[in-house]
Write an enzyme that holds these catalytic residues in place. Structure first.
Site, mmCIF file in Angstrom:
data_model
loop_
_atom_site.group_PDB
_atom_site.id
_atom_site.type_symbol
_atom_site.label_atom_id
_atom_site.label_comp_id
_atom_site.label_asym_id
_atom_site.label_seq_id
_atom_site.Cartn_x
_atom_site.Cartn_y
_atom_site.Cartn_z
ATOM 1 N N TYR A 142 -9.648 -10.705 -6.635
ATOM 2 C CA TYR A 142 -8.756 -10.894 -7.668
ATOM 3 C C TYR A 142 -8.823 -12.303 -8.491
ATOM 4 O O TYR A 142 -8.328 -12.419 -9.683
ATOM 5 C CB TYR A 142 -7.037 -11.183 -7.069
ATOM 6 C CG TYR A 142 -7.067 -9.922 -6.335
ATOM 7 C CD1 TYR A 142 -6.548 -8.697 -7.066
ATOM 8 C CD2 TYR A 142 -6.972 -9.677 -4.782
ATOM 9 C CE1 TYR A 142 -6.284 -7.508 -6.226
ATOM 10 C CE2 TYR A 142 -6.733 -8.647 -4.312
ATOM 11 C CZ TYR A 142 -6.387 -7.206 -4.847
ATOM 12 O OH TYR A 142 -6.455 -6.036 -4.362
ATOM 13 N N LYS A 193 -2.064 -1.674 7.296
ATOM 14 C CA LYS A 193 -3.352 -1.381 7.485
ATOM 15 C C LYS A 193 -3.850 -2.147 8.899
ATOM 16 O O LYS A 193 -3.821 -3.058 8.941
ATOM 17 C CB LYS A 193 -4.527 -1.534 6.546
ATOM 18 C CG LYS A 193 -5.886 -1.249 6.602
ATOM 19 C CD LYS A 193 -6.776 -1.288 5.191
ATOM 20 C CE LYS A 193 -7.986 -0.971 5.358
ATOM 21 N NZ LYS A 193 -8.697 -1.145 4.270
ATOM 22 N N HIS A 234 -4.527 -9.100 3.646
ATOM 23 C CA HIS A 234 -5.952 -9.044 4.050
ATOM 24 C C HIS A 234 -6.197 -9.926 5.083
ATOM 25 O O HIS A 234 -5.612 -10.876 5.284
ATOM 26 C CB HIS A 234 -6.664 -9.609 2.724
ATOM 27 C CG HIS A 234 -6.598 -8.549 1.595
ATOM 28 N ND1 HIS A 234 -6.637 -9.171 0.270
ATOM 29 C CD2 HIS A 234 -6.419 -7.588 1.397
ATOM 30 C CE1 HIS A 234 -6.739 -8.106 -0.451
ATOM 31 N NE2 HIS A 234 -6.530 -7.036 0.111
ATOM 32 N N HIS A 236 -3.242 2.600 -5.549
ATOM 33 C CA HIS A 236 -3.980 1.429 -5.001
ATOM 34 C C HIS A 236 -4.021 0.683 -6.467
ATOM 35 O O HIS A 236 -4.267 -0.589 -6.296
ATOM 36 C CB HIS A 236 -5.204 1.713 -4.448
ATOM 37 C CG HIS A 236 -5.525 0.912 -3.240
ATOM 38 N ND1 HIS A 236 -4.876 0.647 -2.215
ATOM 39 C CD2 HIS A 236 -6.604 0.079 -3.122
ATOM 40 C CE1 HIS A 236 -5.504 -0.188 -1.532
ATOM 41 N NE2 HIS A 236 -6.765 -0.446 -1.958
ATOM 42 N N ARG A 264 0.721 -1.276 -0.137
ATOM 43 C CA ARG A 264 0.019 0.058 -0.062
ATOM 44 C C ARG A 264 0.837 1.199 -0.126
ATOM 45 O O ARG A 264 2.165 1.081 0.240
ATOM 46 C CB ARG A 264 -0.852 0.057 1.112
ATOM 47 C CG ARG A 264 -1.919 -0.994 1.176
ATOM 48 C CD ARG A 264 -2.689 -1.204 2.532
ATOM 49 N NE ARG A 264 -3.692 -2.070 2.640
ATOM 50 C CZ ARG A 264 -3.327 -3.339 3.341
ATOM 51 N NH1 ARG A 264 -2.394 -3.395 3.783
ATOM 52 N NH2 ARG A 264 -4.549 -4.258 3.452
ATOM 53 N N ARG A 295 -1.107 -1.583 -6.710
ATOM 54 C CA ARG A 295 -1.270 -2.859 -5.935
ATOM 55 C C ARG A 295 -2.085 -3.692 -6.401
ATOM 56 O O ARG A 295 -1.868 -5.099 -6.329
ATOM 57 C CB ARG A 295 -1.705 -2.243 -4.438
ATOM 58 C CG ARG A 295 -2.178 -3.299 -3.462
ATOM 59 C CD ARG A 295 -2.438 -2.683 -2.143
ATOM 60 N NE ARG A 295 -3.305 -3.491 -1.196
ATOM 61 C CZ ARG A 295 -2.915 -4.490 -0.301
ATOM 62 N NH1 ARG A 295 -1.580 -4.401 -0.358
ATOM 63 N NH2 ARG A 295 -3.835 -4.931 0.288
#
Length: 353
Positions: A315, A209, A306, A280, A184, A283
């Protein structure tokens, strides 16, 4: 109260960026958020609350559900002009939902304190529907419906054009960190020297994150660009352990900001003639290519950082070959079953004669 909401950004005694809006309870809540959330989250919450109280124009303890609905209508716009992308006006549904979440968090805090006039949150959990059965949550419609959209990615040719438009090794290393390692923007800017494991070709991500740490591999191209930057471009007198710093001007040697990285990417995108290429999207491009190359979904999840794997499933749909392969395999089985049934019926008809 006359100056509320007036957003003030300041640096605390410990060197951390903090925010005030000029109202005691709201400022106490921002202090609470600062102690448990990442800097980007704190900044977003501060701006969201400023937007909310600027629209309502009320003391926080006087806000009602009607004010919340009026705020939602205000954020949606007047519908005279709509975006072609989603046929919506005003702010995007995601932004409105985030602002509503920030407001809901404030009132959950005020209720939990127990020393304020607020006894219940004015933010409705949703609207009741006519659906029968199930749980209370399943019978509630959300105040803001956020559509699930497929992220945009760069083609290999577009990625090459963007990389070729970058002017420094520093810029190339930052872009490759997102494009090849799936970092990120905040994770790239948060890299410190102790996080770079050159021998193992890995990066320790500690500015992730939600504050979650992970270690991810990165391609040799990233480390090659990083080495060129450290040897030839990074100011020798820089007093920060952040890897990426400003190269020119009065802030030379200081950590590069998110706005600075966005400006770099905007310039490169313009020189490359690209319509889209955000941090983003870089990414998303990385994680999509990894899935297309056969990387297991759980591995892509770990690379991306994640928490729920549902965030990674997108994805599957971005990877062109995955859906085509699944469809062709299923279609072949259907054709085989159809042929087998037809053959069996033909045998039965022949036997009946």
């Amino acid at each position: 109260m006359s100056s509320f909401p007036c957003l003030v950004r300041f640096v605390s005694g410990s060197g951390q960026v903090r925010y005030r809006l000029g109202e005691r309870l709201v400022d106490r809540y921002l202090e609470f958020v600062a102690g448990r959330c990442r800097p980007n989250t704190l900044r977003a919450v501060a701006f969201d609350l400023k937007a909310f109280f600027a629209v309502t124009g009320k003391d926080p303890v006087e806000v009602t559900a009607a004010d919340v609905f009026d705020f939602l209508a205000h954020q949606r716009g007047d519908r005279t002009v709509v975006r072609l992308a989603d046929r919506e006006s005003g702010l995007s549904a995601r932004t409105i939902a985030r602002r509503l979440s920030s407001v809901s968090g404030l009132y959950a805090y005020l209720v939990a304190r127990g020393d304020t006039p607020v006894r219940a949150s004015p933010v409705p959990r949703g609207l009741m529907t006519r659906r029968q059965g199930g749980t209370m949550r399943s019978r509630m419609a959300p105040l803001v419906r956020v559509p699930r959209t497929v992220p945009r990615i760069l083609s290999p040719e577009e990625a090459d054009r963007l990389a070729g438009a970058l002017r420094t090794h520093r810029d190339r290393a930052m872009v490759l960190g997102m494009l090849l390692a799936g970092l990120r923007r905040c994770e790239v800017l948060g890299l410190r020297f102790c996080d770079v494991q050159v021998a193992d070709r890995r990066l320790a991500v500690v500015e992730g994150k939600g504050g979650h740490h992970r270690i991810v591999p990165a391609a040799n191209r990233f480390f090659d660009a990083l080495g060129e930057y450290l040897h030839h471009e990074r100011p020798g007198g820089a007093r920060t352990d952040r890897v990426f710093v400003v190269l020119k001007g009065p802030r030379r040697g200081l950590p590069l900001s998110a706005e600075g990285l966005d400006e770099i990417l905007d310039g490169a995108r313009g020189r490359a003639g690209l319509e889209h290429a955000t941090c983003h999207q870089l990414r998303h491009t990385c994680l999509t290519r990894l899935r297309e190359a056969g990387m297991a979904l759980e591995a892509v999840q770990a690379q991306a950082g994640h928490r729920p794997i549902e965030s990674t499933r997108v994805y599957l749909h971005l990877a062109n070959d995955w859906l085509a392969d699944q469809y062709l395999r299923a279609a072949a089985l259907i054709d085989a079953d159809t042929a087998a049934v037809a053959e069996m019926l033909a045998v039965q008809e022949a036997a009946a004669r």
